[in-house]
Design a protein around this motif. Structure first.
Motif, PDB file in Angstrom:
ATOM      1  N   VAL B  57      45.277  11.632 -17.492  1.00  8.26           N
ATOM      2  CA  VAL B  57      44.447  12.835 -17.455  1.00  8.26           C
ATOM      3  C   VAL B  57      42.964  12.448 -17.446  1.00  8.26           C
ATOM      4  CG1 VAL B  57      43.902  14.997 -18.646  1.00  8.26           C
ATOM      5  CG2 VAL B  57      46.231  14.106 -18.700  1.00  8.26           C
ATOM      6  N   VAL B  61      38.762  16.509 -18.156  1.00  6.58           N
ATOM      7  CA  VAL B  61      39.763  17.561 -18.394  1.00  6.58           C
ATOM      8  C   VAL B  61      40.169  17.579 -19.879  1.00  6.58           C
ATOM      9  CG1 VAL B  61      42.146  18.260 -17.921  1.00  6.58           C
ATOM     10  CG2 VAL B  61      40.642  17.601 -16.035  1.00  6.58           C
ATOM     11  N   ILE B  62      40.230  16.385 -20.478  1.00  2.86           N
ATOM     12  CA  ILE B  62      40.563  16.336 -21.909  1.00  2.86           C
ATOM     13  C   ILE B  62      39.425  16.983 -22.702  1.00  2.86           C
ATOM     14  CG2 ILE B  62      41.006  14.815 -23.889  1.00  2.86           C
ATOM     15  CD1 ILE B  62      42.289  12.829 -21.997  1.00  2.86           C
ATOM     16  N   PRO B  65      39.157  21.778 -21.820  1.00  2.00           N
ATOM     17  CA  PRO B  65      40.490  22.292 -21.476  1.00  2.00           C
ATOM     18  C   PRO B  65      40.473  23.355 -20.373  1.00  2.00           C
ATOM     19  CG  PRO B  65      40.135  22.317 -23.855  1.00  2.00           C
ATOM     20  CD  PRO B  65      38.832  21.945 -23.231  1.00  2.00           C
ATOM     21  N   ALA B  68      41.292  22.113 -16.933  1.00  2.00           N
ATOM     22  CA  ALA B  68      42.677  21.770 -16.608  1.00  2.00           C
ATOM     23  C   ALA B  68      43.357  22.903 -15.850  1.00  2.00           C
ATOM     24  CB  ALA B  68      43.460  21.447 -17.888  1.00  2.00           C
ATOM     25  N   ALA B  69      42.997  24.135 -16.199  1.00  2.00           N
ATOM     26  CA  ALA B  69      43.651  25.296 -15.594  1.00  2.00           C
ATOM     27  C   ALA B  69      43.251  25.489 -14.129  1.00  2.00           C
ATOM     28  CB  ALA B  69      43.313  26.560 -16.390  1.00  2.00           C
ATOM     29  N   VAL B  71      42.270  22.964 -11.954  1.00  2.00           N
ATOM     30  CA  VAL B  71      42.581  21.845 -11.061  1.00  2.00           C
ATOM     31  C   VAL B  71      43.924  22.160 -10.420  1.00  2.00           C
ATOM     32  CG1 VAL B  71      43.084  19.373 -10.916  1.00  2.00           C
ATOM     33  CG2 VAL B  71      41.341  20.194 -12.501  1.00  2.00           C
ATOM     34  N   GLU B  73      47.469  21.944  -8.193  1.00  2.50           N
ATOM     35  CA  GLU B  73      48.595  21.013  -8.245  1.00  2.50           C
ATOM     36  C   GLU B  73      48.396  19.836  -7.289  1.00  2.50           C
ATOM     37  OE1 GLU B  73      52.163  21.290  -9.558  1.00  2.50           O
ATOM     38  OE2 GLU B  73      51.299  22.563 -11.094  1.00  2.50           O
ATOM     39  N   ALA B  76      46.345  17.445  -8.884  1.00  2.00           N
ATOM     40  CA  ALA B  76      47.095  16.839  -9.989  1.00  2.00           C
ATOM     41  C   ALA B  76      48.024  15.739  -9.469  1.00  2.00           C
ATOM     42  CB  ALA B  76      47.896  17.907 -10.733  1.00  2.00           C
ATOM     43  N   LEU B  79      46.812  12.219  -9.667  1.00  2.00           N
ATOM     44  CA  LEU B  79      46.520  11.667 -10.990  1.00  2.00           C
ATOM     45  C   LEU B  79      46.897  10.189 -11.075  1.00  2.00           C
ATOM     46  CD1 LEU B  79      47.790  14.393 -13.451  1.00  2.00           C
ATOM     47  CD2 LEU B  79      45.423  13.789 -12.936  1.00  2.00           C
TER      48      LEU B  79
END
Lengths: 158, 158
Positions: B57, B61-62, B65, B68-69, B71, B73, B76, B79
């Motif tokens: 991650v 993004v960490i 938060p 994260a919503a 980004v 798929e 992702a 990654l």
């Protein structure tokens, strides 16, 4: 892929469940831990199997390792008495905190970010409303890795 | 029953193993962690699957938060690039310490006392002499519970 689709069933016990039954459940099914629910059915803590090992070992043996070597197997067989009459809540580590909880609509990356922040081996997925928290299941770290990496092939064991 | 009889095989990687391959190994076989060996084949650390999730991650993004919503798929999916060229040693937590090591002749209660003291999910069993440490296998907490409680019946999954 949303958290609701990634969540899988996980063994749960209640804080007032019998500690011996919880230990046997972990032993029989070789579970690394159990999810502990409070009296309202809400996730309260993760109980690692190592914590139940700790609950079984007499304090004098933990304090003095040389004693462990001289306690014979027959005596060791009676370790289970240490759990008699105890509840799961009595065995939780003092610093036990509720597991991180993801919303069913969270994306895999949101769940990953949550897991990374709190460094938990699993995330509970629950629907929360005024009536309380309704557990849908959990997402383990290895299951999430599987999703994030798009791994195909051997399905392995969960 | 001695530690040598309780030890079972466990997936290992080396500190210089490819990080991506380690992550795929955990994902494919749904492993909660791997035992990391150093360049001499001695147990160096336990690498939990959640640590590999963290390595995947992006830091931004960490930290935030809400990112994260948003980004998608597709992004992702990329990654895994985060692990390209990295070694297992690069992914270990800073505070990683070697797992507790039991002697092959230790009793189940000695192993339990060791596990309880360091609160580790597993104990490595190794023979140590002048030539180094020779890993025989590991004993997980649930396997040890199984032995201590004398559980019979369903063999479960290990």
């Amino acid at each position: 892929m949303r958290a609701r689709d990634l969540a899988v069933e996980y063994r749960t016990v209640r804080v007032d469940s019998d500690a011996m039954e919880a230990a046997r459940l972990m032993a029989e099914h070789r579970l690394p831990g159990l999810l502990v629910l409070d009296e309202h059915g809400e996730p309260k803590a993760i109980l690692p199997a190592s914590q139940m090992v700790k609950a079984l070992v007499p304090a004098y043996v933990i304090d003095d390792p040389t004693l462990a070597a001289v306690v014979d197997e027959k005596h060791a067989d009676r370790l289970c008495e240490a759990l008699t009459g105890r509840r799961v809540g009595d065995c939780l580590p003092h610093e036990a905190t509720p597991p991180p909880i993801a919303d069913p609509d969270d994306t895999a990356l949101e769940v990953a970010a949550l897991m990374a922040r709190v460094r938990s081996p699993l995330v509970a997925v629950a629907h929360r409303d005024k009536a309380g928290t309704h557990l849908l299941g959990v997402i383990t770290a290895s299951h999430l890795l599987h999703q994030l990496l798009g791994v195909t092939g051997a399905s392995g064991t969960s």
